[in-house]
Write a protein that holds these residues in place. Structure first.
Motif, PDB file in Angstrom:
ATOM      1  N   GLN A  30       0.828  -1.207   0.000  1.00 35.40           N
ATOM      2  CA  GLN A  30       0.000   0.000   0.000  1.00 35.40           C
ATOM      3  C   GLN A  30       0.861   1.255   0.000  1.00 35.40           C
ATOM      4  OE1 GLN A  30      -2.280  -0.919   3.506  1.00 35.40           O
ATOM      5  NE2 GLN A  30      -3.959  -1.808   2.312  1.00 35.40           N
ATOM      6  N   MET A  31       1.955   1.234   0.773  1.00 33.52           N
ATOM      7  CA  MET A  31       2.842   2.396   0.813  1.00 33.52           C
ATOM      8  C   MET A  31       3.538   2.591  -0.536  1.00 33.52           C
ATOM      9  SD  MET A  31       4.236   1.851   4.703  1.00 33.52           S
ATOM     10  CE  MET A  31       5.304   3.275   4.861  1.00 33.52           C
ATOM     11  N   LEU A  32       3.944   1.488  -1.174  1.00 34.65           N
ATOM     12  CA  LEU A  32       4.553   1.591  -2.508  1.00 34.65           C
ATOM     13  C   LEU A  32       3.557   2.142  -3.521  1.00 34.65           C
ATOM     14  CD1 LEU A  32       6.623  -1.697  -2.605  1.00 34.65           C
ATOM     15  CD2 LEU A  32       7.527   0.617  -2.900  1.00 34.65           C
ATOM     16  N   ASP A  33       2.308   1.674  -3.445  1.00 32.19           N
ATOM     17  CA  ASP A  33       1.273   2.180  -4.359  1.00 32.19           C
ATOM     18  C   ASP A  33       1.040   3.669  -4.152  1.00 32.19           C
ATOM     19  OD1 ASP A  33       1.000  -0.395  -5.322  1.00 32.19           O
ATOM     20  OD2 ASP A  33      -0.836  -0.823  -4.187  1.00 32.19           O
ATOM     21  N   MET A  34       1.035   4.096  -2.899  1.00 32.80           N
ATOM     22  CA  MET A  34       0.854   5.506  -2.562  1.00 32.80           C
ATOM     23  C   MET A  34       1.988   6.348  -3.162  1.00 32.80           C
ATOM     24  SD  MET A  34       0.238   6.896   1.307  1.00 32.80           S
ATOM     25  CE  MET A  34       1.899   6.704   1.904  1.00 32.80           C
ATOM     26  N   LEU A  51       3.723  10.727   2.751  1.00 32.57           N
ATOM     27  CA  LEU A  51       4.576  10.260   1.652  1.00 32.57           C
ATOM     28  C   LEU A  51       6.040  10.193   2.082  1.00 32.57           C
ATOM     29  CD1 LEU A  51       2.927  12.367  -1.171  1.00 32.57           C
ATOM     30  CD2 LEU A  51       2.822   9.872  -0.957  1.00 32.57           C
ATOM     31  N   ALA A  52       6.493  11.214   2.801  1.00 33.38           N
ATOM     32  CA  ALA A  52       7.890  11.253   3.237  1.00 33.38           C
ATOM     33  C   ALA A  52       8.192  10.118   4.215  1.00 33.38           C
ATOM     34  CB  ALA A  52       8.200  12.605   3.870  1.00 33.38           C
ATOM     35  N   VAL A  53       7.296   9.871   5.140  1.00 37.60           N
ATOM     36  CA  VAL A  53       7.502   8.811   6.124  1.00 37.60           C
ATOM     37  C   VAL A  53       7.460   7.442   5.448  1.00 37.60           C
ATOM     38  CG1 VAL A  53       6.510   7.698   8.168  1.00 37.60           C
ATOM     39  CG2 VAL A  53       6.690  10.174   8.069  1.00 37.60           C
ATOM     40  N   ALA A  54       6.555   7.265   4.494  1.00 33.17           N
ATOM     41  CA  ALA A  54       6.487   6.006   3.747  1.00 33.17           C
ATOM     42  C   ALA A  54       7.785   5.769   2.977  1.00 33.17           C
ATOM     43  CB  ALA A  54       5.294   6.023   2.785  1.00 33.17           C
TER      44      ALA A  54
END
Length: 103
Positions: A30-34, A51-54
């Motif tokens: 999910q984080m990669l997709d975001m 986004l930065a934290v992901a």
């Protein structure tokens, strides 16, 4: 950075297929997709902080320089796991707090 993480998505997904990181494979995806949405310019609705934290959490897993080197049996992926868990928690909280109130 986020672009580098998106470019290495295949490697990151592979890191989450086995070992202690496996339990977070869905969150990592999910984080990669975001980040991929952001990279394509389709994520204006996502807060930059999330986004930065992901990107940081996923990038840390990919980075060979760790607090605890990965070659140490049993402990090697522990720092990756804990850093990713913290990043995922902060990203989720940031997304939750940025949603508009529903009537």
């Amino acid at each position: 950075d986020g672009i580098s993480v998106v470019e290495h998505a295949t490697e990151i997904r592979a890191a989450f297929r086995t070992g202690p990181l496996k339990v977070h494979a869905k969150s990592a995806g999910q984080m990669l997709d975001m980040l991929a949405l952001h990279h394509r310019g389709q994520a204006d609705f996502l807060p930059y902080h999330a986004l930065a934290v992901a990107a940081f959490g996923l990038g840390y897993v990919l980075n060979p320089i760790d607090i605890i080197p990965d070659f140490i049996p049993g402990l090697g992926q522990l720092d990756d796991l804990r850093i990713f868990e913290a990043a995922a928690r902060v990203a989720r909280r940031s997304l939750k707090n940025s949603r508009p109130a529903q009537d």
